[in-house]
Design a protein around this motif. Structure first.
Motif, short mmCIF file in Angstrom:
data_model
loop_
_atom_site.label_atom_id
_atom_site.label_comp_id
_atom_site.label_asym_id
_atom_site.label_seq_id
_atom_site.Cartn_x
_atom_site.Cartn_y
_atom_site.Cartn_z
N GLU A 194 0.85 -1.19 0.00
CA GLU A 194 0.00 0.00 0.00
C GLU A 194 0.88 1.24 0.00
OE1 GLU A 194 -3.38 2.33 2.65
OE2 GLU A 194 -3.28 0.14 2.74
N HIS A 195 0.75 2.02 -1.04
CA HIS A 195 1.51 3.26 -1.18
C HIS A 195 0.94 4.31 -0.23
CE1 HIS A 195 3.10 6.89 -3.19
NE2 HIS A 195 4.02 6.09 -3.69
N PRO A 196 1.77 5.29 0.20
CA PRO A 196 1.22 6.39 1.00
C PRO A 196 0.07 7.12 0.33
CG PRO A 196 3.61 6.40 1.15
CD PRO A 196 3.25 5.32 0.16
N TYR A 197 -0.05 7.03 -1.01
CA TYR A 197 -1.23 7.59 -1.68
C TYR A 197 -2.51 6.87 -1.26
CZ TYR A 197 1.77 9.88 -5.25
OH TYR A 197 2.68 10.65 -5.92
N GLY A 198 -2.38 5.68 -0.65
CA GLY A 198 -3.54 4.87 -0.31
C GLY A 198 -3.92 3.89 -1.39
N GLU A 199 -3.06 3.74 -2.42
CA GLU A 199 -3.33 2.84 -3.53
C GLU A 199 -2.50 1.57 -3.40
OE1 GLU A 199 -2.49 4.63 -7.32
OE2 GLU A 199 -2.97 6.64 -6.58
N PRO A 200 -2.99 0.46 -3.97
CA PRO A 200 -2.11 -0.70 -4.12
C PRO A 200 -1.00 -0.34 -5.10
CG PRO A 200 -4.17 -1.03 -5.32
CD PRO A 200 -4.33 0.22 -4.53
N TRP A 201 0.23 -0.73 -4.79
CA TRP A 201 1.39 -0.24 -5.55
C TRP A 201 2.38 -1.37 -5.75
CZ3 TRP A 201 0.92 4.61 -7.34
CH2 TRP A 201 2.02 5.24 -7.93
N SER A 202 3.21 -1.24 -6.78
CA SER A 202 4.32 -2.16 -7.03
C SER A 202 5.33 -1.43 -7.89
CB SER A 202 3.85 -3.43 -7.74
OG SER A 202 3.44 -3.14 -9.06
N LEU A 203 6.53 -1.99 -8.01
CA LEU A 203 7.53 -1.37 -8.87
C LEU A 203 7.04 -1.29 -10.31
CD1 LEU A 203 10.29 -0.29 -9.67
CD2 LEU A 203 11.15 -2.66 -9.66
N LYS A 204 6.41 -2.35 -10.79
CA LYS A 204 5.94 -2.34 -12.17
C LYS A 204 4.87 -1.27 -12.39
CE LYS A 204 4.61 -5.37 -15.97
NZ LYS A 204 4.27 -6.75 -16.39
N LYS A 205 4.01 -1.08 -11.41
CA LYS A 205 3.03 0.00 -11.51
C LYS A 205 3.74 1.35 -11.54
CE LYS A 205 -0.92 2.23 -9.26
NZ LYS A 205 -2.03 2.12 -8.31
N ALA A 206 4.76 1.51 -10.71
CA ALA A 206 5.52 2.77 -10.69
C ALA A 206 6.16 3.05 -12.03
CB ALA A 206 6.58 2.74 -9.59
N LEU A 207 6.73 2.03 -12.65
CA LEU A 207 7.35 2.20 -13.97
C LEU A 207 6.32 2.66 -15.00
CD1 LEU A 207 9.57 -0.99 -13.85
CD2 LEU A 207 10.45 1.33 -14.22
N ARG A 208 5.16 2.03 -14.98
CA ARG A 208 4.10 2.44 -15.91
C ARG A 208 3.60 3.85 -15.60
NH1 ARG A 208 -1.55 3.00 -14.60
NH2 ARG A 208 -1.37 1.13 -13.33
N ARG A 209 3.50 4.18 -14.32
CA ARG A 209 3.01 5.50 -13.94
C ARG A 209 3.98 6.61 -14.36
NH1 ARG A 209 -1.52 5.75 -10.06
NH2 ARG A 209 -0.83 7.86 -9.64
N PHE A 210 5.28 6.36 -14.31
CA PHE A 210 6.22 7.36 -14.82
C PHE A 210 5.89 7.72 -16.26
CE2 PHE A 210 9.30 6.11 -11.41
CZ PHE A 210 9.60 7.37 -10.96
N LEU A 211 5.72 6.71 -17.11
CA LEU A 211 5.45 6.93 -18.52
C LEU A 211 4.10 7.62 -18.72
CD1 LEU A 211 6.67 3.45 -19.77
CD2 LEU A 211 7.85 5.63 -20.10
N TRP A 212 3.10 7.15 -17.98
CA TRP A 212 1.75 7.71 -18.08
C TRP A 212 1.72 9.17 -17.62
CZ3 TRP A 212 -1.24 8.89 -13.58
CH2 TRP A 212 -2.58 9.19 -13.82
N HIS A 213 2.36 9.46 -16.48
CA HIS A 213 2.35 10.81 -15.91
C HIS A 213 3.13 11.77 -16.80
CE1 HIS A 213 3.32 13.90 -12.75
NE2 HIS A 213 2.04 13.72 -12.54
N ASP A 214 4.29 11.33 -17.31
CA ASP A 214 5.03 12.16 -18.26
C ASP A 214 4.14 12.52 -19.44
OD1 ASP A 214 7.28 11.77 -16.68
OD2 ASP A 214 8.35 10.55 -18.16
#
Length: 248
Positions: free
Chosen positions: A188-208
């Motif tokens: 559980e990320h401090p954002y309150g979401e379920p999180w993982s490294l792979k999600k973080a990698l995808r989120r970098f690309l999505w957020h950019d």
């Protein structure tokens, strides 16, 4: 090309992601509107990520996951974790996604550096769940860079550098020194979401991609074709594989 689509929705709209092309996504007020945009989004993404779109390519969209969101979908707020983001990463898969995150950071910086007056804007004041929505190129750059430490929160403890590419490079070098990082544990990320490294990698690309698109269209409307377009945002696709660029 088979596109594995993940759908996130509520009464405010739809976000649809190309799950097998991390970072590619569309938005729409309806499911049909968002799905209709996906084939061209996929082609623009491939043009950015690989430098080419396969001749005669068609998109066969298969919805593989669907989740209802509690966030402001119309603002592109997202909390979904893909089922595929809950399994261990191979070294090859990790390096491919990491290198795309590096490319995205370099291209984001290229776009930003092409803007003559980074504090000038034509965008109205807006608010979202985290507060003031960035309106100037400088605000978008700072905001996009600052998420580096928060996206990797729970994996590494870093202090952001000012340059988006240098910051991302240093962050992933630190991550790669952590034992078992490819296990891709879900937490559980401090954002309150379920999180993982792979999600973080995808989120970098999505957020950019979200903020680069906003930056590009705002700047192109003011300064025209002098603005760099490394993400190929204004590309449309005609028949026979012909690529067209929108004129401003």
């Amino acid at each position: 090309m088979r596109i594995r689509a993940a759908v996130e929705h509520n009464e405010m709209g739809y976000l649809i992601y190309a799950e097998n092309l991390p970072g590619a996504f569309t938005r729409g007020r309806t499911r049909e509107e968002a799905l209709d945009k996906l084939p061209d989004e996929v082609k623009r993404y491939l043009l950015w990520a690989t430098g080419a779109v396969p001749e005669g390519m068609t998109a066969d969209i298969q919805v593989v996951q669907e989740e209802k969101s509690s966030l402001d979908i119309h603002q592109a707020d997202s909390e979904i974790i893909f089922d595929s983001e809950k399994t261990p990463l191979s070294e090859e898969e990790y390096r491919k996604m990491r290198d795309l995150a590096f490319k995205s950071a370099r291209d984001f910086r290229m776009l930003y550096d092409s803007i003559p007056e980074p504090d000038r804007t034509s965008l109205p004041v807006r608010q979202c769940f985290y507060g003031h929505v960035p309106r100037t190129a400088r605000e978008m750059y700072i905001h996009t860079n600052q998420v580096t430490s928060s996206y990797l929160d729970g994996l590494v403890d870093i202090r952001n550098l000012q340059d988006i590419y240098d910051n991302r490079l240093a962050a992933f070098r630190q991550l790669e020194g952590v034992s078992g990082y490819l296990d891709n544990k879900v937490y559980e990320h401090p954002y309150g979401e379920p999180w993982s490294l792979k999600k973080a990698l995808r989120r970098f690309l999505w957020h950019d991609r979200i903020h680069a698109k906003a930056m590009y269209h705002m700047a192109r409307g003011i300064w025209g074709e002098t603005i760099a377009n490394p993400f190929h945002f204004d590309v449309t696709f005609g028949s026979g594989g012909i690529i067209f660029y929108k004129k401003y």
